[in-house]
Design a protein around this motif. Sequence first.
Motif, PDB file in Angstrom:
ATOM      1  N   ASP A   1      24.632  37.428  32.404  1.00 29.84           N
ATOM      2  CA  ASP A   1      25.159  36.188  31.831  1.00 29.84           C
ATOM      3  C   ASP A   1      24.320  34.957  32.162  1.00 29.84           C
ATOM      4  O   ASP A   1      24.624  33.864  31.685  1.00 29.84           O
ATOM      5  CB  ASP A   1      26.589  35.942  32.324  1.00 29.84           C
ATOM      6  CG  ASP A   1      27.608  36.786  31.595  1.00 29.84           C
ATOM      7  OD1 ASP A   1      27.266  37.378  30.564  1.00 29.84           O
ATOM      8  OD2 ASP A   1      28.758  36.850  32.066  1.00 29.84           O
ATOM      9  N   ASN A   2      23.295  35.108  33.011  1.00 28.04           N
ATOM     10  CA  ASN A   2      22.464  33.972  33.427  1.00 28.04           C
ATOM     11  C   ASN A   2      23.305  32.862  34.039  1.00 28.04           C
ATOM     12  O   ASN A   2      23.117  31.676  33.750  1.00 28.04           O
ATOM     13  CB  ASN A   2      21.615  33.442  32.263  1.00 28.04           C
ATOM     14  CG  ASN A   2      20.677  34.500  31.723  1.00 28.04           C
ATOM     15  OD1 ASN A   2      20.204  35.356  32.460  1.00 28.04           O
ATOM     16  ND2 ASN A   2      20.411  34.450  30.439  1.00 28.04           N
ATOM     17  N   ASN A   3      24.252  33.275  34.906  1.00 31.49           N
ATOM     18  CA  ASN A   3      25.083  32.295  35.586  1.00 31.49           C
ATOM     19  C   ASN A   3      25.590  32.861  36.906  1.00 31.49           C
ATOM     20  O   ASN A   3      25.351  34.022  37.231  1.00 31.49           O
ATOM     21  CB  ASN A   3      26.248  31.841  34.694  1.00 31.49           C
ATOM     22  CG  ASN A   3      27.281  32.919  34.416  1.00 31.49           C
ATOM     23  OD1 ASN A   3      27.363  33.933  35.091  1.00 31.49           O
ATOM     24  ND2 ASN A   3      28.090  32.691  33.397  1.00 31.49           N
TER      25      ASN A   3
ATOM     26  N   ALA B   1      25.778  27.704  34.956  1.00 35.22           N
ATOM     27  CA  ALA B   1      24.522  28.207  34.397  1.00 35.22           C
ATOM     28  C   ALA B   1      23.403  28.155  35.421  1.00 35.22           C
ATOM     29  O   ALA B   1      23.293  27.208  36.207  1.00 35.22           O
ATOM     30  CB  ALA B   1      24.138  27.398  33.163  1.00 35.22           C
TER      31      ALA B   1
ATOM     32  N   THR C   1      24.177  20.312  37.758  1.00 30.48           N
ATOM     33  CA  THR C   1      23.386  21.233  36.947  1.00 30.48           C
ATOM     34  C   THR C   1      22.241  21.799  37.780  1.00 30.48           C
ATOM     35  O   THR C   1      21.635  21.094  38.583  1.00 30.48           O
ATOM     36  CB  THR C   1      22.817  20.483  35.723  1.00 30.48           C
ATOM     37  OG1 THR C   1      23.915  19.945  34.976  1.00 30.48           O
ATOM     38  CG2 THR C   1      22.000  21.398  34.841  1.00 30.48           C
TER      39      THR C   1
END
Length: 179
Positions: free
Chosen positions: A71-73, A92, A134
Motif C-alpha cells: 500500500d506504500n504506507n 503515505a 507528510t
Amino acid sequence: MALILRSSIRPAVIAIGAIVALFLSLAPAASAADPTFSRSNFATGNSPISIAAGDLNGDLRPDLVTANDQDNNVTVLFADAFGGFTGPLALATGAQPRDVAIADFNGDGNPDLAVANGNQVSIMLGDGLGGFATAVGYATPGEVPVGIVAGDFNQDGRRDVALANVFTGLSVMLGDGAG
C-alpha cells in the motif's frame, strides 16, 4: 521517554496479511508454565511486513505502527484502555515500506516515525498527540533498505538511523536534529 510495563499480561504481536493479531499472555510473569494467549485482530494496510510499538499520542499506552509493503504506507493503531486498538490511521510513505522505527528525530520531545522504503528513509514528524506531518524522503547510502533502527550512534545527542540493506549490508545515516 521510555515506557516500561510491569504486568502479568505480556503482549505478543504478529502481522499476517492485512491483519495485526495481538496475543495477550495470561500466564503470571514469574510462572514457568506454558503461556496461553487470547487473540484479537486489527485491520491494517495490505502486506504489513514489520511492526513497531511506542506511545505516539502521550497516553502512556504502547501504540502500534505497521509498514504496509503493497500500500506504500504505514498504519498507526492507537492503544485503548482495554487492550485493544483504535484506528487505523494510514500515512503515505515512499514506495514499498519495509520497516519502521519510532524515535524523536527533531528533538521536540515527540515521537516521530522513520520508514525504510524503496532506496530512501521517510521521516514523519509527530506532534505528540497522534498526528504526523507528510513524509519527507532522504536517499539512503545503501541499496534496498529492509530494516531500520534508531539510536544515537555518534553520541552527539541526535537520533541517527541504521539500515540493513539487501545488496550493500549495513549503512548508517547520522541525524542533524532537524528531522
